[in-house]
Design a protein around this motif. Structure first.
Motif, PDB file in Angstrom:
ATOM      1  N   TYR A   1      13.656  26.310   4.277  1.00 47.11           N
ATOM      2  CA  TYR A   1      12.297  25.840   4.478  1.00 47.11           C
ATOM      3  C   TYR A   1      11.349  27.017   4.699  1.00 47.11           C
ATOM      4  O   TYR A   1      11.739  28.063   5.205  1.00 47.11           O
ATOM      5  CB  TYR A   1      12.223  24.919   5.701  1.00 47.11           C
ATOM      6  CG  TYR A   1      12.920  23.598   5.520  1.00 47.11           C
ATOM      7  CD1 TYR A   1      12.843  22.906   4.317  1.00 47.11           C
ATOM      8  CD2 TYR A   1      13.651  23.016   6.558  1.00 47.11           C
ATOM      9  CE1 TYR A   1      13.480  21.680   4.155  1.00 47.11           C
ATOM     10  CE2 TYR A   1      14.281  21.802   6.408  1.00 47.11           C
ATOM     11  CZ  TYR A   1      14.194  21.146   5.196  1.00 47.11           C
ATOM     12  OH  TYR A   1      14.826  19.936   5.033  1.00 47.11           O
TER      13      TYR A   1
ATOM     14  N   PHE B   1       7.440  27.836   6.397  1.00 47.14           N
ATOM     15  CA  PHE B   1       6.576  27.244   7.417  1.00 47.14           C
ATOM     16  C   PHE B   1       5.355  26.579   6.796  1.00 47.14           C
ATOM     17  O   PHE B   1       5.046  25.417   7.077  1.00 47.14           O
ATOM     18  CB  PHE B   1       6.154  28.324   8.415  1.00 47.14           C
ATOM     19  CG  PHE B   1       5.204  27.832   9.476  1.00 47.14           C
ATOM     20  CD1 PHE B   1       5.662  27.058  10.522  1.00 47.14           C
ATOM     21  CD2 PHE B   1       3.852  28.129   9.405  1.00 47.14           C
ATOM     22  CE1 PHE B   1       4.795  26.584  11.491  1.00 47.14           C
ATOM     23  CE2 PHE B   1       2.980  27.673  10.364  1.00 47.14           C
ATOM     24  CZ  PHE B   1       3.454  26.905  11.413  1.00 47.14           C
TER      25      PHE B   1
ATOM     26  N   LEU C   1       6.021  23.403   4.810  1.00 46.98           N
ATOM     27  CA  LEU C   1       6.244  22.254   5.689  1.00 46.98           C
ATOM     28  C   LEU C   1       4.938  21.751   6.295  1.00 46.98           C
ATOM     29  O   LEU C   1       4.736  20.540   6.455  1.00 46.98           O
ATOM     30  CB  LEU C   1       7.222  22.633   6.800  1.00 46.98           C
ATOM     31  CG  LEU C   1       8.683  22.810   6.392  1.00 46.98           C
ATOM     32  CD1 LEU C   1       9.508  23.258   7.589  1.00 46.98           C
ATOM     33  CD2 LEU C   1       9.247  21.524   5.828  1.00 46.98           C
ATOM     34  N   MET C   2       4.061  22.669   6.638  1.00 45.04           N
ATOM     35  CA  MET C   2       2.752  22.257   7.149  1.00 45.04           C
ATOM     36  C   MET C   2       1.974  21.467   6.096  1.00 45.04           C
ATOM     37  O   MET C   2       1.299  20.473   6.405  1.00 45.04           O
ATOM     38  CB  MET C   2       1.965  23.492   7.576  1.00 45.04           C
ATOM     39  CG  MET C   2       2.502  24.185   8.808  1.00 45.04           C
ATOM     40  SD  MET C   2       2.084  23.323  10.341  1.00 45.04           S
ATOM     41  CE  MET C   2       0.340  23.693  10.471  1.00 45.04           C
TER      42      MET C   2
ATOM     43  N   ALA D   1       3.424  18.015   5.824  1.00 50.70           N
ATOM     44  CA  ALA D   1       3.126  17.184   6.989  1.00 50.70           C
ATOM     45  C   ALA D   1       1.765  16.515   6.898  1.00 50.70           C
ATOM     46  O   ALA D   1       1.492  15.561   7.637  1.00 50.70           O
ATOM     47  CB  ALA D   1       3.210  18.025   8.261  1.00 50.70           C
TER      48      ALA D   1
ATOM     49  N   SER E   1       7.323  21.754  12.326  1.00 48.38           N
ATOM     50  CA  SER E   1       7.759  22.607  11.211  1.00 48.38           C
ATOM     51  C   SER E   1       8.749  23.660  11.685  1.00 48.38           C
ATOM     52  O   SER E   1       9.801  23.889  11.055  1.00 48.38           O
ATOM     53  CB  SER E   1       6.542  23.267  10.566  1.00 48.38           C
ATOM     54  OG  SER E   1       5.644  22.304  10.050  1.00 48.38           O
TER      55      SER E   1
END
Length: 383
Positions: free
Chosen positions: A109, A111, A114-115, A118, A354
């Motif tokens: 992953y 960061f 993932l943000m 989200a 995350s």
């Protein structure tokens, strides 16, 4: 003299017989392990007790054993559809662990990715919060239900126009078999028929809600308000939990469980409103928020990343400010404070989740061996 002639005969017979092939097994190779070694070797060579030619036979046995072990290691394949000189349950102990793989399809992953992912969850939770705030304000007579559903309907029409433009672009890119004139004619006819079907569906929903509003108003008259709040809370939680956050542009409707639970929650909440106008407005507003708005969000994310982020920020501001005003009953100051506090909390929650997912990847331990079942590759489209 007889011994000399017998020795000559034996030497002549051994010289005239062809040399054994080390790659093939002879019937004499089958023997019992309990047979004494000297007697076994003499029986294989056809010699007497004097042991003539024993050293040569030993060398041949060693060469054949060495070549067989070499052949066993080099030519063994983990396949069962052709014959091999190995049993079906054979395991090459020296090379078996070399084919073990740990997490072969692991994708670490990142960061910021993932943000970005989200934001889909944040958008839906913000939409649910906005719906709840609108219901509370309508029930407490802070806002007019007609104004709420009017603004929502205006935004829905604008979103439908943009969505129709995207669909027309996609159809124009796909259609390429006919001539240019035929393409334009076919595209215009399909677009007009789709618009007509959409208009018919909208009118049908509008008329059905007008007819069902008096029934929905008295649907839960015998149920206490505490039960209504508990049921609606659980239904909205189901909507958030079962929503299809990973659906692509090909998904025409959200997950049925999520959509149905949200519409049921809006129905039981609308039954606590004072008039049929309130019931009609809230029910239509819920259809626009939970049924149509997710489709627009999916297409907006696939078409424009800037538009997706702009919509996310607008939903966060509206949800945080609305929740603050609804809970405190304040004015502009409560709105600004809620937006600042809610925005910071949302950003921190996204970052913490995350980092938590990134930290959990080190515990992933998926081992794939040489005898694992093959994973079929399914072709989505046939050329």
């Amino acid at each position: 003299m007889p011994s000399t002639s017998s020795g000559l005969i034996t030497a002549h017979s051994s010289a005239s017989s062809p040399a054994p092939n080390p790659d093939r097994l002879a019937p004499d190779d089958a023997y019992y392990e309990t047979t004494p070694r000297r007697a076994r070797e003499q029986s294989l060579l056809g010699l007497g007790a004097d042991g003539v030619g024993l050293s040569a036979r030993k060398r041949k046995e060693k060469d054949r054993t060495r070549s067989a072990s070499r052949r066993r290691k080099g030519h063994y394949k983990k396949l069962l559809w052709f014959k091999q000189p190995f049993p079906d349950n054979y395991t090459d102990e020296e090379t078996f662990l070399d084919h073990m793989k740990r997490n072969p399809r692991l994708q670490p992953y990142e960061f910021w990715s993932l943000m970005a992912d989200a934001t889909v969850i944040v958008q839906h939770i913000a939409s649910v919060a906005i719906f709840c705030c609108c219901f509370v304000d309508i029930a407490q007579a802070r806002v007019s239900p007609v104004s709420v559903v009017s603004w929502a309907s205006l935004c829905t029409v604008l979103g439908w126009v943009l969505w129709d433009y995207w669909m027309a672009q996609e159809e124009a890119d796909i259609v390429s078999a006919a001539t240019k004139a035929d393409e334009d004619t076919a595209s215009r006819s399909s677009d007009s028929s789709q618009r007509l079907a959409t208009a018919k569906s909208a009118l049908l929903i509008y008329a059905a809600l007008l007819g069902l509003s008096p029934i929905l108003k008295s649907l839960t008259k015998s149920t206490t308000s505490d039960s209504i709040w508990a049921i609606s809370t659980w239904l909205l939680c189901m909507n958030v939990a079962f929503f299809d956050y990973g659906g692509g542009t090909g998904s025409h409707l959200p997950a049925s469980i999520s959509t149905n639970s949200a519409l049921m929650a809006s129905t039981v909440l609308a039954s606590r409103l004072p008039s049929t106008t309130h019931v009609f407005s809230l029910t239509l507003f819920s259809i626009e928020v939970f049924g149509l708005f997710p489709i627009f969000r999916r297409h907006l994310r696939s078409m424009s990343w800037v538009g997706h982020m702009t919509l996310t920020i607008a939903l966060i501001i509206s949800a945080c400010g609305g929740v603050s005003v609804t809970l405190t009953g304040g004015g502009r100051g409560a709105w600004v404070g809620g937006v600042v506090l809610g925005g910071c909390v949302t950003f921190l929650a996204m970052g913490i989740c995350s980092w938590w997912l990134i930290g959990l990847q080190k515990y992933k331990n998926e081992i794939h061996g040489p005898w694992d079942p093959a994973r079929p590759i399914i072709r989505r489209r046939w050329d």
